[in-house]
Design a protein around this motif. Structure first.
Motif, PDB file in Angstrom:
ATOM      1  N   PRO A  59       0.745  -1.221  -0.060  1.00 60.92           N
ATOM      2  CA  PRO A  59       0.041  -0.025  -0.011  1.00 60.92           C
ATOM      3  C   PRO A  59       1.021   1.391   0.198  1.00 60.92           C
ATOM      4  O   PRO A  59       0.189   2.228  -0.426  1.00 60.92           O
ATOM      5  N   GLU A  78      -6.636  -5.705  -2.313  1.00 63.02           N
ATOM      6  CA  GLU A  78      -5.877  -5.063  -1.178  1.00 63.02           C
ATOM      7  C   GLU A  78      -5.003  -5.881  -0.323  1.00 63.02           C
ATOM      8  O   GLU A  78      -5.405  -6.727   0.112  1.00 63.02           O
ATOM      9  N   ASN A  80      -3.297  -6.924   2.978  1.00 62.70           N
ATOM     10  CA  ASN A  80      -3.722  -6.637   4.351  1.00 62.70           C
ATOM     11  C   ASN A  80      -2.734  -7.830   5.134  1.00 62.70           C
ATOM     12  O   ASN A  80      -3.195  -9.134   5.116  1.00 62.70           O
TER      13      ASN A  80
END
Length: 376
Positions: A59, A78, A80
């Motif tokens: 990110p 995404e 994570n």
């Protein structure tokens, strides 16, 4: 930004590397990556050897143009760390993207390590193995009680040495650029470099070239001896190394500064990191203890009664603020990752830590020289 002919040359280079390892049965792949400007060409290379199930960009290193480019043709998810560290959540995610398939995981930082045993035993497909890019990730996989699948690591490859050297230079460049935003300079500020691996050595050398005095701290006695032989001051404890430091550069990938260490950072010192803040700095422990005040873009003042210091780039890799470019040398490492992917896809390997064979590295280096330096 690459010119069209440059993009074409990079694409041709990756095609040549990928085609040198023919894959009969294409596996699926999940790819964690720094999504920098040049990365779409690498991902296209991955796509020549596997079916890209998803790309998970780190990110804090996403180039928006590159993201838009790959989003039109690739699944982007995404990233994570907490989700992938939880075995059940990691399994559910992997099943959602590649259930029932042969699968290779391309990792940057050991994200899949905590759940690897669970994935190996419970994934509905077949986990062929992992390719890991970083020293931090290498250590996380090697530290497992039992590595359940083959893990090809390029972290200690000689093809990565040029990248590490140039990354060290870019870290010092970006650190100086941020310090100058406060109308300050490096000169006259003694530096403390924490960690004397390949990155730490390059950082120390670059600081020394700028006439900055450098003290090195490393928990490894052998590395402290190496630093002494290169003319740097060393310290037996971190507290001693931090004494009088005006610049602190963290290059361990393994919590260089913990809660109590911050109290020893001299007033007014600048702290820079070479990797993600959650890997290098225990910043969460400072919540409620220090007041955070942005003073310039990417420069934050941490202060409490009688003590203050400046954190650069929120504790994340400072060089990513300026593109983290190391030129075409980065392609050597990416090509070795492709070679490792091809090896996992085309043959059986026993569980454990693996390296790409020396003859394959030689071939990659020779091909790179042909494409980018006109050497045949």
């Amino acid at each position: 930004m690459l010119e069209d002919f440059e993009r074409g040359r990079v694409t041709a280079f990756f095609r040549r590397v990928a085609d040198s390892t023919p894959v009969t049965d294409r596996p699926a792949s999940l790819v964690i990556t720094h999504l920098l400007a040049e990365r779409p060409r690498f991902l296209e290379g991955v796509g020549r050897l596997s079916d890209l199930a998803a790309v998970l960009p780190k990110p804090r290193s996403i180039d928006e143009t590159a993201l838009r480019q790959i989003s039109t043709s690739m699944q982007v998810d995404e990233l994570n760390r907490d989700r992938l560290a939880d075995p059940e959540q990691a399994l559910a995610y992997v099943e959602s993207r590649a259930g029932g398939r042969d699968l290779v995981l391309l990792d940057v930082g050991g994200y899949f390590a905590p759940a690897l045993e669970h994935l190996h035993h419970h994934f509905s497909g077949r986990l062929l193995g992992v390719v890991e890019d970083t020293e931090n990730g290498h250590q996380r996989y090697a530290a497992l009680d039992k590595v359940p699948v083959p893990v090809f690591s390029v972290a200690r490859s000689p093809l990565k040495d040029p990248e590490d050297y140039l990354v060290g230079q870019s870290v010092v460049f970006s650190t100086e650029a941020l310090v100058r935003r406060r109308d300050d300079i490096l000169n006259g500020r003694p530096a403390c470099v924490i960690g004397y691996g390949k990155l730490g050595r390059s950082i120390a050398e670059m600081l020394h070239a700028k006439h900055v005095g450098v003290t090195v701290f490393d928990t490894c006695s052998v590395r402290r001896v190496q630093a002494l032989s290169q003319g740097y001051r060393t310290a037996g404890t971190l507290a001693e190394a931090l004494t009088d430091a005006g610049i602190v550069v963290c290059a361990t990938g393994n919590l260089a500064l913990k809660e109590d260490d911050f109290t020893r950072v001299p007033n007014g010192a600048y702290i820079a990191s070479v990797t993600s803040s959650d890997d290098e700095l225990e910043l969460a422990a400072l919540a409620g203890l220090y007041t955070r005040t942005p003073v310039e873009e990417h420069v934050t003042r941490y202060a409490r009664t009688g003590h203050y210091f400046y954190l650069l780039a929120n504790g994340n890799a400072v060089n990513f603020l300026h593109g983290a470019s190391v030129g075409t040398f980065i392609l050597l490492v990416q090509a070795e990752i492709l070679a490792a992917l091809g090896l996992l896809a085309s043959g059986e390997h026993d569980p454990g830590m693996w390296e790409v064979p020396a003859d394959v590295r030689q071939s990659i280096a020779a091909t790179w020289l042909t494409y980018f330096h006109g050497v045949s």
